[in-house]
Write a protein that holds these residues in place. Sequence first.
Motif, PDB file in Angstrom:
ATOM      1  N   LEU A   1       3.434   5.654  -7.318  1.00 29.73           N
ATOM      2  CA  LEU A   1       2.494   5.816  -8.430  1.00 29.73           C
ATOM      3  C   LEU A   1       1.576   7.024  -8.283  1.00 29.73           C
ATOM      4  O   LEU A   1       0.834   7.317  -9.222  1.00 29.73           O
ATOM      5  N   THR A   2       1.592   7.694  -7.151  1.00 33.19           N
ATOM      6  CA  THR A   2       0.695   8.851  -6.990  1.00 33.19           C
ATOM      7  C   THR A   2       1.492  10.143  -6.970  1.00 33.19           C
ATOM      8  O   THR A   2       2.709  10.122  -6.825  1.00 33.19           O
TER       9      THR A   2
ATOM     10  N   TYR B   1       0.837  -1.215   0.000  1.00 33.68           N
ATOM     11  CA  TYR B   1       0.000   0.000   0.000  1.00 33.68           C
ATOM     12  C   TYR B   1       0.865   1.255   0.000  1.00 33.68           C
ATOM     13  O   TYR B   1       0.653   2.165  -0.815  1.00 33.68           O
TER      14      TYR B   1
ATOM     15  N   THR C   1       2.932   1.681  -3.254  1.00 34.75           N
ATOM     16  CA  THR C   1       2.067   2.121  -4.364  1.00 34.75           C
ATOM     17  C   THR C   1       1.741   3.601  -4.246  1.00 34.75           C
ATOM     18  O   THR C   1       1.760   4.336  -5.243  1.00 34.75           O
ATOM     19  N   GLN C   2       1.462   4.033  -3.024  1.00 32.98           N
ATOM     20  CA  GLN C   2       1.130   5.446  -2.822  1.00 32.98           C
ATOM     21  C   GLN C   2       2.327   6.348  -3.097  1.00 32.98           C
ATOM     22  O   GLN C   2       2.180   7.437  -3.681  1.00 32.98           O
TER      23      GLN C   2
END
Length: 246
Positions: free
Chosen positions: A245-246, A238, A241-242
Motif C-alpha cells: 500500500l505504500t 505490518y 501493508t508497507q
Amino acid sequence: MNYIEHIGKYVAMLKQVFTKPQRARVFREALFREIDELGHKSIGIIAFISFFIGGVIALQTALNLESPFIPKSLIGFAAKRSVILEFAPTFCSIILAGKVGSYITSSIGTMRVTEQIDALEVMGINSLNYLVLPKIISTVFFYPFLIILGMFLGIFGGWVAGVLSGLFSGADYITGVQMDFDPFLITYALIKTVVFAFLIATVPSYHGYFVKGGSLEVGKASTQSVVWTTVLIVIANYFLTQMLLT
C-alpha cells in the motif's frame, strides 16, 4: 540462539512437508477431512463475529460524526474501508489462529506423545507430508472464501445497525459503500489472507510436531502456538501493508 534454532527447524520442516507425497487417494481423503475441520467448521464463528463487528464499526463512526457538514455517506465509506483493509483479513485471521491453531497443535501433539507419528515413520510414511500438507492446502485455498464472506457480512452488519438504530439511513450507507471503490483493496486483503493462512497452518503444526513430554506439554504447546501465530500475523501484516500500500 534458541530463536535461530527454531527458525532452522521450522524451515527444515517445511522442506520435508513439500517432498515425498503420499498416494493420491490417501492424500485426497486427508485433504477433504482438513477442509471440513479447519474451514467448514469455522464459517459460523467468522460469520457471527463479522456481522456484529461491522455493526459496531458503523455505529461508532456514526456517533463520532457530529458535524452537520459531514455527509452521512461517509459512514458507509469508512465501514467499508475498515472491514476490507483490516478487520476481515487480519482480525478474522487472529480469531482463526486461536480456534484452528490450538486444534492443530493439540491433534498433532497428541499423536506425537502417543507415538502415532513414530508408527507412521516406521511404516515408511512421510509423517510431515501426511499431517501438515493437507492443512496448508485447505487453509490457503479455503480461507480467502471465509474472508470474502467476512467482508460481505461486516458491511451488511453495518447497514443493519444503521437501519435499526436510526443513526443513518440505509441509502446513505450504500452510497458510501459504493463511493471510490478500489478493486486492488480486495486483492490486497486476499494476499494477506493467503500469507496468514499459511502461518496458521504451519506454525501450530511445528509446535505440535516437535512437542516433548505428555498431555501437560501438549496444552502448553497449544497456548504457545496461538501466541506465536498471532505475533507473526501482526508482524506480517505490518510488512505486507508497507509493501503493498505504500
